[in-house]
Design a protein around this motif. Structure first.
Motif, PDB file in Angstrom:
ATOM      1  N   VAL A   1       3.036   4.436  -0.964  1.00  0.00           N
ATOM      2  CA  VAL A   1       1.969   4.502   0.051  1.00  0.00           C
ATOM      3  C   VAL A   1       1.300   5.869   0.026  1.00  0.00           C
ATOM      4  O   VAL A   1       0.061   5.979   0.035  1.00  0.00           O
ATOM      5  CB  VAL A   1       2.548   4.207   1.445  1.00  0.00           C
ATOM      6  CG1 VAL A   1       1.618   4.717   2.539  1.00  0.00           C
ATOM      7  CG2 VAL A   1       2.770   2.715   1.613  1.00  0.00           C
TER       8      VAL A   1
ATOM      9  N   HIS B   1      -2.709   6.813  -1.172  1.00  0.00           N
ATOM     10  CA  HIS B   1      -3.665   7.186  -0.138  1.00  0.00           C
ATOM     11  C   HIS B   1      -3.985   8.676  -0.213  1.00  0.00           C
ATOM     12  O   HIS B   1      -3.516   9.384  -1.087  1.00  0.00           O
ATOM     13  CB  HIS B   1      -3.126   6.798   1.245  1.00  0.00           C
ATOM     14  CG  HIS B   1      -3.070   5.320   1.462  1.00  0.00           C
ATOM     15  ND1 HIS B   1      -2.040   4.545   0.980  1.00  0.00           N
ATOM     16  CD2 HIS B   1      -3.920   4.464   2.082  1.00  0.00           C
ATOM     17  CE1 HIS B   1      -2.249   3.269   1.296  1.00  0.00           C
ATOM     18  NE2 HIS B   1      -3.380   3.205   1.969  1.00  0.00           N
TER      19      HIS B   1
ATOM     20  N   TYR C   1      -3.958  11.337   6.283  1.00  0.00           N
ATOM     21  CA  TYR C   1      -3.763   9.906   6.562  1.00  0.00           C
ATOM     22  C   TYR C   1      -2.366   9.652   7.088  1.00  0.00           C
ATOM     23  O   TYR C   1      -2.166   8.937   8.081  1.00  0.00           O
ATOM     24  CB  TYR C   1      -4.000   9.105   5.285  1.00  0.00           C
ATOM     25  CG  TYR C   1      -3.567   7.660   5.374  1.00  0.00           C
ATOM     26  CD1 TYR C   1      -4.392   6.708   5.950  1.00  0.00           C
ATOM     27  CD2 TYR C   1      -2.323   7.266   4.895  1.00  0.00           C
ATOM     28  CE1 TYR C   1      -3.992   5.383   6.050  1.00  0.00           C
ATOM     29  CE2 TYR C   1      -1.913   5.939   4.982  1.00  0.00           C
ATOM     30  CZ  TYR C   1      -2.751   5.010   5.557  1.00  0.00           C
ATOM     31  OH  TYR C   1      -2.345   3.707   5.658  1.00  0.00           O
TER      32      TYR C   1
ATOM     33  N   THR D   1       1.327  -6.968   5.853  1.00  0.00           N
ATOM     34  CA  THR D   1       0.340  -6.719   4.803  1.00  0.00           C
ATOM     35  C   THR D   1      -0.275  -8.003   4.261  1.00  0.00           C
ATOM     36  O   THR D   1      -1.476  -8.066   4.018  1.00  0.00           O
ATOM     37  CB  THR D   1       0.990  -5.945   3.638  1.00  0.00           C
ATOM     38  OG1 THR D   1       2.128  -6.679   3.151  1.00  0.00           O
ATOM     39  CG2 THR D   1       1.442  -4.567   4.074  1.00  0.00           C
TER      40      THR D   1
ATOM     41  N   SER E   1      -2.773  -2.449   6.480  1.00  0.00           N
ATOM     42  CA  SER E   1      -2.682  -1.691   5.236  1.00  0.00           C
ATOM     43  C   SER E   1      -1.226  -1.401   4.896  1.00  0.00           C
ATOM     44  O   SER E   1      -0.354  -1.355   5.780  1.00  0.00           O
ATOM     45  CB  SER E   1      -3.448  -0.379   5.356  1.00  0.00           C
ATOM     46  OG  SER E   1      -2.797   0.500   6.254  1.00  0.00           O
TER      47      SER E   1
ATOM     48  N   SER F   1       0.287   1.718   6.905  1.00  0.00           N
ATOM     49  CA  SER F   1       0.727   1.493   8.285  1.00  0.00           C
ATOM     50  C   SER F   1       1.936   0.570   8.338  1.00  0.00           C
ATOM     51  O   SER F   1       2.880   0.788   9.104  1.00  0.00           O
ATOM     52  CB  SER F   1      -0.416   0.899   9.115  1.00  0.00           C
ATOM     53  OG  SER F   1      -1.509   1.785   9.177  1.00  0.00           O
TER      54      SER F   1
ATOM     55  N   ASP G   1      -2.865   0.419  12.736  1.00  0.00           N
ATOM     56  CA  ASP G   1      -3.738   0.227  11.587  1.00  0.00           C
ATOM     57  C   ASP G   1      -5.177  -0.040  12.015  1.00  0.00           C
ATOM     58  O   ASP G   1      -6.122   0.434  11.376  1.00  0.00           O
ATOM     59  CB  ASP G   1      -3.224  -0.951  10.743  1.00  0.00           C
ATOM     60  CG  ASP G   1      -3.744  -0.906   9.322  1.00  0.00           C
ATOM     61  OD1 ASP G   1      -3.557   0.126   8.650  1.00  0.00           O
ATOM     62  OD2 ASP G   1      -4.367  -1.891   8.884  1.00  0.00           O
TER      63      ASP G   1
ATOM     64  N   SER H   1      -8.070   1.127   8.881  1.00  0.00           N
ATOM     65  CA  SER H   1      -7.736   0.550   7.568  1.00  0.00           C
ATOM     66  C   SER H   1      -7.342  -0.925   7.667  1.00  0.00           C
ATOM     67  O   SER H   1      -6.814  -1.515   6.723  1.00  0.00           O
ATOM     68  CB  SER H   1      -6.590   1.345   6.929  1.00  0.00           C
ATOM     69  OG  SER H   1      -5.501   1.503   7.827  1.00  0.00           O
ATOM     70  N   PHE H   2      -7.621  -1.530   8.804  1.00  0.00           N
ATOM     71  CA  PHE H   2      -7.249  -2.920   9.075  1.00  0.00           C
ATOM     72  C   PHE H   2      -8.245  -3.892   8.446  1.00  0.00           C
ATOM     73  O   PHE H   2      -9.457  -3.667   8.472  1.00  0.00           O
ATOM     74  CB  PHE H   2      -7.199  -3.128  10.591  1.00  0.00           C
ATOM     75  CG  PHE H   2      -6.940  -4.540  11.025  1.00  0.00           C
ATOM     76  CD1 PHE H   2      -5.724  -5.139  10.790  1.00  0.00           C
ATOM     77  CD2 PHE H   2      -7.933  -5.260  11.686  1.00  0.00           C
ATOM     78  CE1 PHE H   2      -5.475  -6.439  11.209  1.00  0.00           C
ATOM     79  CE2 PHE H   2      -7.702  -6.554  12.109  1.00  0.00           C
ATOM     80  CZ  PHE H   2      -6.468  -7.148  11.866  1.00  0.00           C
ATOM     81  N   ASP H   3      -7.759  -4.983   7.854  1.00  0.00           N
ATOM     82  CA  ASP H   3      -8.598  -6.019   7.238  1.00  0.00           C
ATOM     83  C   ASP H   3      -8.650  -7.221   8.174  1.00  0.00           C
ATOM     84  O   ASP H   3      -7.752  -8.067   8.183  1.00  0.00           O
ATOM     85  CB  ASP H   3      -8.027  -6.418   5.878  1.00  0.00           C
ATOM     86  CG  ASP H   3      -8.984  -7.288   5.070  1.00  0.00           C
ATOM     87  OD1 ASP H   3      -9.816  -7.987   5.690  1.00  0.00           O
ATOM     88  OD2 ASP H   3      -8.910  -7.268   3.828  1.00  0.00           O
TER      89      ASP H   3
ATOM     90  N   ALA I   1      -0.267  -7.968  -0.843  1.00  0.00           N
ATOM     91  CA  ALA I   1      -0.431  -6.521  -0.733  1.00  0.00           C
ATOM     92  C   ALA I   1       0.897  -5.781  -0.735  1.00  0.00           C
ATOM     93  O   ALA I   1       0.968  -4.628  -1.114  1.00  0.00           O
ATOM     94  CB  ALA I   1      -1.204  -6.179   0.539  1.00  0.00           C
ATOM     95  N   SER I   2       1.951  -6.416  -0.295  1.00  0.00           N
ATOM     96  CA  SER I   2       3.245  -5.743  -0.210  1.00  0.00           C
ATOM     97  C   SER I   2       4.068  -5.896  -1.481  1.00  0.00           C
ATOM     98  O   SER I   2       5.019  -5.166  -1.694  1.00  0.00           O
ATOM     99  CB  SER I   2       4.050  -6.325   0.946  1.00  0.00           C
ATOM    100  OG  SER I   2       4.416  -7.656   0.662  1.00  0.00           O
TER     101      SER I   2
END
Length: 485
Positions: free
Chosen positions: A117, A121, A126, A332, A338, A341, A457, A462-464, A477-478
């Motif tokens: 992570v 980043h 961050y 994730t 993200s 987080s 997050d 950085s949240f989707d 993602a994980s």
């Protein structure tokens, strides 16, 4: 049953069967066979393409059915007691074995995930932003949990009208807030790993990642090789994690059945008031989590639907650390959180600011013991309880062992901090049925950790949201192969 009737003889006798195999009664063979039959049915469900969620709920139901059904033999001692003990032992082969497998992965998973992570980043800025907000939400929800525990302990009248009997107990040495915070920094990283000191491991892993970033300009080739090693190790660890998580429905069945067999219905009924209060507190805190999610502009129903399997695993495994791989994967892959987080806040939430074990549970015990010893429970008492519980939730971080140990330590810190340490023995009746209440506590811990990570997050940007809103999201993602479960 006629008390003068002869006692049925065991099927097998001798130390080999009684102490080594733990297999002397025919009922034990029957219930082990029933467990294997349940496993076969779960495997058939998977082969038929049934969803992981459906198989998890089926496993939970099967475990409850198996555990309660053997309790029907309670009226036929000594056959019942021996069969319960032996069946619980053999169910532990699968239940405890599964928890051991997944706990085995926690240290390598946290280490490699946090390092990756930080490398992926922007670095310290961050990391500090996520850490500060994450810790704030973990402790804030724990404070709310403590208030819920105080309110429910009074509403249920826990400890009121109970005959006080003094007792002695070994107490945890009291320490200052400064010492609690300093002790989170591991003096020996190998010892930290061996002792499941997740907070210490997070600190070391983050520093290692930041150090690699800073060294990249001067030593590009070695740092590039280090990045490649971490990427490869992360892929391998997540592949192994996927294989273990696939066994989750089978582990849930054995864990639930074994827990009920080990404790029994009579023991549960003796402290039913406390059990009900704990489960009400768990439901109330999950409701608080849903309100916090909604207050941040996200659908609480989506959160509940996507966290279902993770919460079931926390409930049945009774291990926040054991649930951590699935917690991170759910955040994730299904919620759009993200990796930074999810890994950082999720890892911290498995040992720090636990809403159940270090929140409402010690608060309830303090109020209960206060009632039992005849203290005047006024505003000052409740404010002091709140402060002690919050500080104690930090002190629990890094404690090696199970959630039961963490909860016991949290209770000891709270009682000692309130000057009630000498009365620790009064909570013995609660500790006797701890596995039953530990399921609700751990579910609340996991939900609090996921809520803190989700809110953090979103606040750091950085949240989707698209992944969160997608009901079929399986973003890898994980690294955990969610679609392969």
């Amino acid at each position: 049953m006629n008390p003068s009737a002869p006692t049925p003889s065991p099927l097998f006798t001798g130390p080999f069967f009684e102490n080594f195999l733990v297999l002397t009664r025919w009922q034990t063979l029957v219930w082990v066979a029933l467990l294997l039959l349940a496993f076969w049915w779960l495997a058939r469900l998977k082969k038929a393409g049934k969803s992981f969620s459906l198989r998890m709920m089926a496993a939970l139901g099967l475990g409850l059915l198996l555990g309660l059904s053997l309790q029907g033999l309670e009226g036929m001692p000594p056959e019942a007691s021996a069969a319960l003990r032996e069946s619980a032992t053999w169910y532990g082969l699968f239940g405890r074995g599964f928890v051991a497998l997944i706990r085995m992965l926690v240290i390598p998973l946290v280490f490699v995930s946090i390092v990756k992570v930080v490398l992926d980043h922007s670095g310290e800025e961050y990391l500090s932003k996520v850490a500060v907000r994450g810790i704030f939400w973990l402790l804030a929800t724990t404070a709310i949990a403590a208030l819920v525990g105080i309110a429910l302990a009074n509403a249920f009248g826990l400890g009121q009208g109970t005959v006080y009997q003094a007792g002695k107990a070994a107490l945890r040495e009291q320490t200052t807030l400064v010492n609690i915070l300093v002790n989170q920094i591991p003096a020996n990283i190998v010892s930290a790993m061996n002792g499941n000191n997740v907070v210490g491991l997070v600190i070391f892993s983050a520093l290692l990642g930041v150090g690699a970033q800073r060294a990249a300009a001067r030593f590009p080739a070695p740092v590039a090789a280090f990045r490649g090693f971490i990427d490869g190790l992360h892929a391998v660890v997540m592949s192994v994690t996927t294989m273990v998580i696939r066994l989750l429905p089978y582990g849930v069945t054995a864990l639930m059945g074994g827990t009920l067999m080990s404790n029994g219905v009579p023991a549960i009924l003796d402290v039913s008031g406390f059990i009900v209060a704990i489960y009400v507190a768990s439901v109330a805190m999950v409701a608080v989590h849903l309100l916090l999610v909604a207050a941040n502009g996200l659908s609480p129903f989506t959160y509940l639907a996507k966290s279902r399997e993770t919460l079931v695993m926390g409930f049945s495994s009774r291990s926040s650390l054991g649930t951590l791989p699935l917690t991170i994967a759910t955040l994730t892959g299904r919620m759009g959180v993200s990796a930074g987080s999810a890994n950082l806040v999720g890892s911290l939430g498995a040992t720090m600011g636990m809403n159940g074990c270090a929140g409402f549970f010690p608060a309830m015990l303090v109020v209960m013991v206060g009632h039992m010893v005849g203290l005047e429970l006024n505003l000052q008492f409740y404010l002091m309880t709140l402060i002690v519980v919050i500080v104690g939730s930090i002190g629990v971080a890094g404690i090696p062992g199970t959630a039961t140990i963490a909860a016991t330590i949290a209770a000891t810190i709270a009682l000692s901090g309130m000057g009630l340490g000498e009365h620790f023995a009064l909570i013995g009746m609660v500790l006797a049925i701890d596995p039953i209440i530990d399921m609700a506590r751990t579910l609340t811990n996991v939900s609090g950790s996921m809520t803190a990570a989700l809110i953090t997050d979103k606040q750091v940007g950085s949240f989707d949201r698209q992944v969160y809103a997608d009901p079929g999201a399986q973003v890898n993602a994980s690294g955990l192969e969610l679609d392969a479960l």
